[in-house]
Motif scaffolding. Structure first.
Motif, PDB file in Angstrom:
ATOM      1  N   ASN A 151       0.848  -1.180   0.000  1.00  0.00           N
ATOM      2  CA  ASN A 151       0.000   0.000   0.000  1.00  0.00           C
ATOM      3  C   ASN A 151       0.889   1.236   0.000  1.00  0.00           C
ATOM      4  O   ASN A 151       1.858   1.315   0.750  1.00  0.00           O
ATOM      5  N   PHE A 152       0.580   2.201  -0.867  1.00  0.00           N
ATOM      6  CA  PHE A 152       1.428   3.388  -0.993  1.00  0.00           C
ATOM      7  C   PHE A 152       1.637   4.081   0.350  1.00  0.00           C
ATOM      8  O   PHE A 152       2.737   4.556   0.668  1.00  0.00           O
ATOM      9  N   SER A 198      -0.064  12.572   0.989  1.00  0.00           N
ATOM     10  CA  SER A 198      -0.981  13.082  -0.041  1.00  0.00           C
ATOM     11  C   SER A 198      -0.226  13.859  -1.114  1.00  0.00           C
ATOM     12  O   SER A 198      -0.559  13.782  -2.300  1.00  0.00           O
ATOM     13  N   ILE A 207       1.248  11.423  -3.510  1.00  0.00           N
ATOM     14  CA  ILE A 207       0.239  10.880  -4.432  1.00  0.00           C
ATOM     15  C   ILE A 207       0.004  11.853  -5.581  1.00  0.00           C
ATOM     16  O   ILE A 207      -0.135  11.452  -6.749  1.00  0.00           O
ATOM     17  N   LEU A 263      -5.880   6.966  -7.436  1.00  0.00           N
ATOM     18  CA  LEU A 263      -4.660   6.601  -6.728  1.00  0.00           C
ATOM     19  C   LEU A 263      -4.922   6.384  -5.236  1.00  0.00           C
ATOM     20  O   LEU A 263      -4.211   5.621  -4.579  1.00  0.00           O
ATOM     21  N   PHE A 264      -5.936   7.047  -4.712  1.00  0.00           N
ATOM     22  CA  PHE A 264      -6.300   6.819  -3.321  1.00  0.00           C
ATOM     23  C   PHE A 264      -7.142   5.552  -3.176  1.00  0.00           C
ATOM     24  O   PHE A 264      -7.032   4.826  -2.190  1.00  0.00           O
ATOM     25  N   ALA A 297      -4.622   1.964  -4.037  1.00  0.00           N
ATOM     26  CA  ALA A 297      -3.349   2.465  -3.511  1.00  0.00           C
ATOM     27  C   ALA A 297      -2.271   1.394  -3.407  1.00  0.00           C
ATOM     28  O   ALA A 297      -1.569   1.274  -2.397  1.00  0.00           O
ATOM     29  N   SER A 298      -2.116   0.608  -4.458  1.00  0.00           N
ATOM     30  CA  SER A 298      -0.969  -0.290  -4.572  1.00  0.00           C
ATOM     31  C   SER A 298      -0.612  -0.397  -6.046  1.00  0.00           C
ATOM     32  O   SER A 298      -1.424  -0.067  -6.927  1.00  0.00           O
ATOM     33  N   LEU A 306      -3.576  -0.350  -8.811  1.00  0.00           N
ATOM     34  CA  LEU A 306      -3.628   0.807  -9.704  1.00  0.00           C
ATOM     35  C   LEU A 306      -3.358   0.393 -11.147  1.00  0.00           C
ATOM     36  O   LEU A 306      -4.006   0.897 -12.082  1.00  0.00           O
TER      37      LEU A 306
END
Length: 447
Positions: free
Chosen positions: A377-378, A385, A388, A408-409, A412-413, A417
């Motif tokens: 996970n980012f 934020s 991102i 992207l939220f 979130a990987s 994505l």
């Protein structure tokens, strides 16, 4: 702490009324004389005409020796932090091992939800009393008799105040918090100390006057809430409330959820900086006997009950138990450092196709974090934020099309994505990456 005899007497009289100690009782004095639990061991015991049993010097952390003392001297009352009782029961975990003990007093730290049952099996019929408070308020100020562990409990309730003492849950303006609302715990009544010796500033900071009632109160540094039943639920230290990734997190909340897992005996959660300086949540877990839960099992268990930002980034298994201070409390400073790199390497999943490689490259370039696992996970690997937004801009430039930043939220990987982007519109990701690298080289060559 400047403590008057009368304040200590307030606590000891309450405990005597509950325990009814007499000349037949033997109280096991396990706590160091520098720890305030010893005040009850000495003065509470002798004032009632009971006898003190002390371990031999050098055997203060030897559960085999403790058990011999209990059997040889007929100890009837045990008073310690929970970890020491857990050590004893780990040594003698047969039913009825402590059948001569009629009262068990536990305080100073979290009581694991499986501990009351273990105590009941070892000491059938013994009363288990959970106690809490502060040295600044005469050892203990609150109690809860633990007769059962009810379904849904996150922890053993902190309880209700002792006689002639008060417990209040107040907000920042010193106004009472409604039920279930988290606030600061304040102690009042006859058990309060005069203050701190030679430290007027600290005394003024922690011992305050209520603006409406004029009552003198001590701020414990703890957080809690009132339950509808009337007792207080302890929610951890205010200084254990941390900020990670922009989110304010109460470490005790994660610990209490972990402690509910059947395969976990004890759990502590800390914030530790990784090699890049990013603050990460780390879970230290002592497995229960015959516990088989894996790290993935525990992570999934937490994920069912907590938001993603509260999930640990690393796990450390401690089969030998948590490190303890001289007072028997968990020594958080002695917890071993996790190997973030090894854990990430063990969980690494390489990008599987061109689109995943394109997304991974954008993330790695922005975060400067080395190889990114396709399933990371980012936000777990340090993205903010602002990161991102930057990754979004990089992907728009490389894919030469407009993208929704919300995607992207929501995905979130790298893998999530990439799949979303592939569905949104096919692209020759390898070719696009080659073009981007060529443009970067041309840009660097310009005078």
């Amino acid at each position: 702490v400047m403590m008057e005899h009368g304040a200590v007497r307030t606590t000891l009289l309450d405990l005597q009324a509950r325990l009814q100690l007499d000349a037949d009782d033997r109280v096991f004095a396990l706590s160091s004389l520098s720890f305030d639990l010893s005040v009850f061991d000495i003065f509470g015991t002798l004032a009632a005409g009971a006898a003190i049993v002390m371990p031999q010097a050098g055997h203060e952390r030897d559960p085999a020796h403790w058990w011999q003392c209990l059997r040889e001297h007929g100890v009837s009352v045990w008073n310690s932090v929970p970890a020491l009782m857990q050590m004893l029961l780990a040594h003698r975990h047969v039913p009825g091992a402590l059948d001569g003990v009629r009262a068990v007093l536990l305080s100073g730290d979290w009581i694991a939800l499986d501990l009351p049952g273990a105590v009941a099996r070892a000491a059938p019929g013994a009363a288990l009393l959970s106690l809490g408070g502060a040295t600044e308020a005469a050892i203990w100020s609150i109690q809860y008799p633990v007769s059962e562990v009810r379904p849904g409990w996150r922890s053993v309730p902190y309880g209700m105040p002792l006689a002639n003492q008060t417990i209040q849950v107040l907000d920042d303006a010193l106004q009472p918090c409604p039920e279930h609302a988290v606030g600061r715990l304040y102690i009042g009544g006859d058990g309060l100390a005069r203050g701190y010796w030679g430290d007027a500033d600290k005394t003024a900071e922690r011992f305050v006057l209520h603006p409406a009632t004029g009552e003198r109160l001590y701020f414990t540094g703890d957080l809690g809430s009132f339950c509808p039943e009337g007792h207080v639920e302890f929610l951890g230290r205010e200084d254990f409330q941390v900020k990670v990734g922009g989110h304010r997190i109460e470490l005790g909340e994660i610990e209490s959820v972990l402690a509910r897992h059947a395969d976990v005996r004890q759990a502590v959660v800390q914030v530790v900086a990784d090699a890049s300086g990013q603050r990460r949540l780390v879970a230290y877990v002592v497995p229960a006997d015959q516990g088989t839960a894996t790290q993935a099992d525990l992570q999934a268990f937490l994920a069912e009950q907590l938001p993603r930002y509260m999930l640990p980034a690393a796990w450390v298994r401690l089969d030998g138990g948590l490190p303890l201070s001289a007072n028997g409390k968990v020594d958080r400073q002695a917890l071993p450092a996790p190997d973030f790199q090894a854990q990430r390497a063990a969980a690494h999943v390489a990008p599987a196709d061109a689109m995943e490689r394109l997304v991974a490259a954008a993330v790695e370039q922005r975060l400067a974090c080395g190889p990114v696992s396709a399933q990371d996970n980012f936000f777990d690997i340090g993205a903010s934020s602002l990161d991102i937004v930057a990754i979004h801009q990089a992907l728009e430039a490389q894919l030469a099309r407009s993208l929704s930043i919300v995607a992207l939220f929501e995905h979130a990987s790298v893998r999530a994505l990439a799949r979303h982007l592939a569905q949104d519109g096919p692209a020759d990701a390898d070719n696009l990456m080659a073009q981007a690298r060529a443009r970067a080289v041309q840009t660097r060559r310009r005078p």
